[in-house]
Write a protein that holds these residues in place. Structure first.
Motif, PDB file in Angstrom:
ATOM      1  N   ALA A  73       7.470  -6.106 -31.127  1.00 10.24           N
ATOM      2  CA  ALA A  73       8.136  -7.417 -31.039  1.00 10.24           C
ATOM      3  C   ALA A  73       9.476  -7.279 -30.312  1.00 10.24           C
ATOM      4  N   ILE A  74       9.421  -6.805 -29.077  1.00 15.45           N
ATOM      5  CA  ILE A  74      10.643  -6.615 -28.292  1.00 15.45           C
ATOM      6  C   ILE A  74      11.040  -7.930 -27.624  1.00 15.45           C
ATOM      7  N   GLU A  75      12.349  -8.192 -27.609  1.00 19.54           N
ATOM      8  CA  GLU A  75      12.876  -9.336 -26.865  1.00 19.54           C
ATOM      9  C   GLU A  75      13.321  -8.786 -25.509  1.00 19.54           C
ATOM     10  N   TRP A  76      12.659  -9.236 -24.439  1.00 18.11           N
ATOM     11  CA  TRP A  76      12.918  -8.707 -23.098  1.00 18.11           C
ATOM     12  C   TRP A  76      13.857  -9.605 -22.306  1.00 18.11           C
ATOM     13  N   HIS A  77      14.909  -8.996 -21.772  1.00 20.28           N
ATOM     14  CA  HIS A  77      15.892  -9.727 -20.956  1.00 20.28           C
ATOM     15  C   HIS A  77      15.826  -9.220 -19.531  1.00 20.28           C
ATOM     16  N   PHE A  78      15.716 -10.129 -18.580  1.00 17.45           N
ATOM     17  CA  PHE A  78      15.846  -9.715 -17.184  1.00 17.45           C
ATOM     18  C   PHE A  78      17.306  -9.851 -16.784  1.00 17.45           C
ATOM     19  N   ILE A  79      17.900  -8.757 -16.271  1.00 17.63           N
ATOM     20  CA  ILE A  79      19.334  -8.773 -15.971  1.00 17.63           C
ATOM     21  C   ILE A  79      19.644  -8.360 -14.538  1.00 17.63           C
ATOM     22  N   GLY A  80      18.627  -8.113 -13.727  1.00 20.28           N
ATOM     23  CA  GLY A  80      18.863  -7.669 -12.348  1.00 20.28           C
ATOM     24  C   GLY A  80      18.863  -8.834 -11.375  1.00 20.28           C
ATOM     25  N   PRO A  81      19.183  -8.552 -10.117  1.00 18.08           N
ATOM     26  CA  PRO A  81      19.121  -9.613  -9.104  1.00 18.08           C
ATOM     27  C   PRO A  81      17.690 -10.134  -9.007  1.00 18.08           C
ATOM     28  N   LEU A  82      17.546 -11.459  -8.997  1.00 21.14           N
ATOM     29  CA  LEU A  82      16.199 -12.047  -8.998  1.00 21.14           C
ATOM     30  C   LEU A  82      15.920 -12.738  -7.667  1.00 21.14           C
ATOM     31  N   GLN A  83      14.900 -12.235  -6.964  1.00 19.85           N
ATOM     32  CA  GLN A  83      14.467 -12.865  -5.704  1.00 19.85           C
ATOM     33  C   GLN A  83      13.492 -13.978  -6.042  1.00 19.85           C
ATOM     34  N   SER A  84      13.430 -14.991  -5.170  1.00 21.88           N
ATOM     35  CA  SER A  84      12.574 -16.127  -5.521  1.00 21.88           C
ATOM     36  C   SER A  84      11.090 -15.755  -5.525  1.00 21.88           C
ATOM     37  N   ASN A  85      10.710 -14.695  -4.807  1.00 23.02           N
ATOM     38  CA  ASN A  85       9.285 -14.319  -4.864  1.00 23.02           C
ATOM     39  C   ASN A  85       8.921 -13.536  -6.134  1.00 23.02           C
ATOM     40  N   LYS A  86       9.909 -13.320  -7.018  1.00 23.90           N
ATOM     41  CA  LYS A  86       9.630 -12.624  -8.290  1.00 23.90           C
ATOM     42  C   LYS A  86       9.802 -13.539  -9.498  1.00 23.90           C
ATOM     43  N   THR A  87      10.133 -14.805  -9.252  1.00 29.87           N
ATOM     44  CA  THR A  87      10.407 -15.676 -10.399  1.00 29.87           C
ATOM     45  C   THR A  87       9.168 -15.910 -11.262  1.00 29.87           C
ATOM     46  N   ARG A  88       7.986 -15.931 -10.636  1.00 26.12           N
ATOM     47  CA  ARG A  88       6.786 -16.209 -11.436  1.00 26.12           C
ATOM     48  C   ARG A  88       6.560 -15.112 -12.486  1.00 26.12           C
ATOM     49  N   GLU A  89       6.703 -13.869 -12.058  1.00 23.21           N
ATOM     50  CA  GLU A  89       6.541 -12.768 -13.010  1.00 23.21           C
ATOM     51  C   GLU A  89       7.635 -12.810 -14.081  1.00 23.21           C
ATOM     52  N   ALA A  90       8.859 -13.098 -13.663  1.00 27.22           N
ATOM     53  CA  ALA A  90       9.962 -13.146 -14.628  1.00 27.22           C
ATOM     54  C   ALA A  90       9.715 -14.257 -15.651  1.00 27.22           C
ATOM     55  N   ALA A  91       9.321 -15.424 -15.161  1.00 25.56           N
ATOM     56  CA  ALA A  91       9.089 -16.572 -16.053  1.00 25.56           C
ATOM     57  C   ALA A  91       7.908 -16.326 -16.985  1.00 25.56           C
ATOM     58  N   GLY A  92       6.968 -15.534 -16.540  1.00 17.75           N
ATOM     59  CA  GLY A  92       5.760 -15.317 -17.323  1.00 17.75           C
ATOM     60  C   GLY A  92       5.881 -14.235 -18.379  1.00 17.75           C
ATOM     61  N   HIS A  93       6.848 -13.329 -18.226  1.00 20.70           N
ATOM     62  CA  HIS A  93       6.843 -12.153 -19.094  1.00 20.70           C
ATOM     63  C   HIS A  93       8.134 -11.863 -19.842  1.00 20.70           C
ATOM     64  N   PHE A  94       9.219 -12.496 -19.459  1.00 18.92           N
ATOM     65  CA  PHE A  94      10.488 -12.226 -20.149  1.00 18.92           C
ATOM     66  C   PHE A  94      10.807 -13.330 -21.155  1.00 18.92           C
ATOM     67  N   ASP A 101      21.329 -17.516 -10.721  1.00 16.01           N
ATOM     68  CA  ASP A 101      22.598 -17.778 -10.042  1.00 16.01           C
ATOM     69  C   ASP A 101      22.489 -18.801  -8.923  1.00 16.01           C
ATOM     70  N   ARG A 102      21.340 -19.484  -8.833  1.00 13.72           N
ATOM     71  CA  ARG A 102      21.262 -20.570  -7.859  1.00 13.72           C
ATOM     72  C   ARG A 102      20.181 -21.563  -8.262  1.00 13.72           C
ATOM     73  N   GLU A 103      20.306 -22.742  -7.666  1.00  8.32           N
ATOM     74  CA  GLU A 103      19.434 -23.850  -8.051  1.00  8.32           C
ATOM     75  C   GLU A 103      17.963 -23.514  -7.846  1.00  8.32           C
ATOM     76  N   LYS A 104      17.646 -22.921  -6.694  1.00 10.98           N
ATOM     77  CA  LYS A 104      16.253 -22.620  -6.392  1.00 10.98           C
ATOM     78  C   LYS A 104      15.609 -21.728  -7.458  1.00 10.98           C
ATOM     79  N   ILE A 105      16.359 -20.742  -7.926  1.00  9.37           N
ATOM     80  CA  ILE A 105      15.835 -19.834  -8.955  1.00  9.37           C
ATOM     81  C   ILE A 105      15.594 -20.590 -10.255  1.00  9.37           C
ATOM     82  N   LEU A 106      16.532 -21.431 -10.643  1.00  7.40           N
ATOM     83  CA  LEU A 106      16.360 -22.202 -11.880  1.00  7.40           C
ATOM     84  C   LEU A 106      15.139 -23.111 -11.796  1.00  7.40           C
ATOM     85  N   ARG A 107      14.992 -23.797 -10.654  1.00  8.48           N
ATOM     86  CA  ARG A 107      13.852 -24.717 -10.514  1.00  8.48           C
ATOM     87  C   ARG A 107      12.529 -23.970 -10.549  1.00  8.48           C
ATOM     88  N   ARG A 108      12.482 -22.828  -9.911  1.00  2.74           N
ATOM     89  CA  ARG A 108      11.230 -22.056  -9.919  1.00  2.74           C
ATOM     90  C   ARG A 108      10.925 -21.516 -11.313  1.00  2.74           C
TER      91      ARG A 108
END
Ligand SMILES: *Cc1c(COP(=O)(O)O)cnc(C)c1O
Length: 232
Positions: A73-94, A101-108
């Motif tokens: 039951a680990i709580e996973w935090h993404f803390i590195g620079p996030l490129q927009s082509n990686k947001t799907r994986e980040a949103a799905g697993h963290f 740090d920008r609107e496009k990332i938040l919207r994705r």
């Protein structure tokens, strides 16, 4: 398992003492273990010692670890620079993304957060020292991003994150941390519902706690020196 138990006890005592020194309640400050480039076995050991929140910087490396450790039951935090082509994986697993740090990332992240999961906890990363090469929104842009994060479906705004300028003789990170706390308070007074001010690492967690950090991100002093490889 070398000295993970001792390291964890040391970090906990440092946080205890830092809180006591400035009269803050110990409950106000949590520890995130930064496990980038460390083996999953070390994460497992730290978890068995009671550390449940882990931070990772590289999406691909993290996905592999998350998969291998999915029974915990680990709580996973993404803390590195996030490129927009990686947001799907980040949103799905963290559980958290601290480096929005920008609107496009938040919207994705909002669009890509799977419907069956709890909202993704989000911090806005702020480039508090206005360093040209560094990720993070400039301080004056943080309010708009926080407002956006608070309204997008699938996201839960939690707070602000920063990595200050590297400390040198004439630069003390306390000043940067103090400005972050002022910004955090200002946004909250303006109505942003936030409970997390993520700042402080191995070398300066005491200074960050003195200025109001609620989440310190500790790598080296908890897991040891990172094995060689590309650093963030
Ligand atoms: C690597 C990293 C840390 C941990 O740094 P240490 O100095 O090893 O404690 C904290 N925060 C971020 C964003 C990092 O990339």
């Amino acid at each position: 398992m070398n000295n993970l138990k001792e390291n964890l006890e040391n970090i906990r005592s440092r946080v205890d003492l830092a809180c006591r020194t400035v009269g803050r309640s110990r409950q106000e400050v949590a520890v995130l273990a930064v496990s980038k480039r460390h083996a999953t076995e070390r994460i497992e050991t730290l978890y068995s010692l009671g550390q449940a929140a882990f931070g990772e910087n590289y999406v691909q490396e993290a996905l592999d670890k998350i998969k291998r450790l999915e029974s915990l039951a680990i709580e996973w935090h993404f803390i590195g620079p996030l490129q927009s082509n990686k947001t799907r994986e980040a949103a799905g697993h963290f559980d958290w993304v601290q480096s929005a740090d920008r609107e496009k990332i938040l919207r994705r992240l909002s669009e890509q957060r799977p419907a069956g999961l709890a909202p993704l906890n989000v911090c806005i990363q702020v480039n508090i020292d206005r360093e040209p090469q560094k990720s993070g929104v400039l301080p004056e842009g943080a309010a708009a991003l926080a407002r956006l994060a608070a309204t997008l479906p699938g996201l839960r705004l939690r707070g602000l994150m920063t990595i200050p300028r590297v400390a040198t003789g004439d630069h003390d990170p306390s000043a940067s941390y103090r400005r972050m706390k002022a910004l955090f308070d200002e946004l909250r007074e303006a109505g942003a519902e936030m409970d997390t001010l993520s700042m402080g690492m191995s070398a300066d967690l005491e200074q960050a706690i003195a200025q109001g950090s609620t989440l310190v991100r500790v790598g080296t002093d908890l897991l040891g020196p990172r094995p060689a490889g590309a650093d963030a």
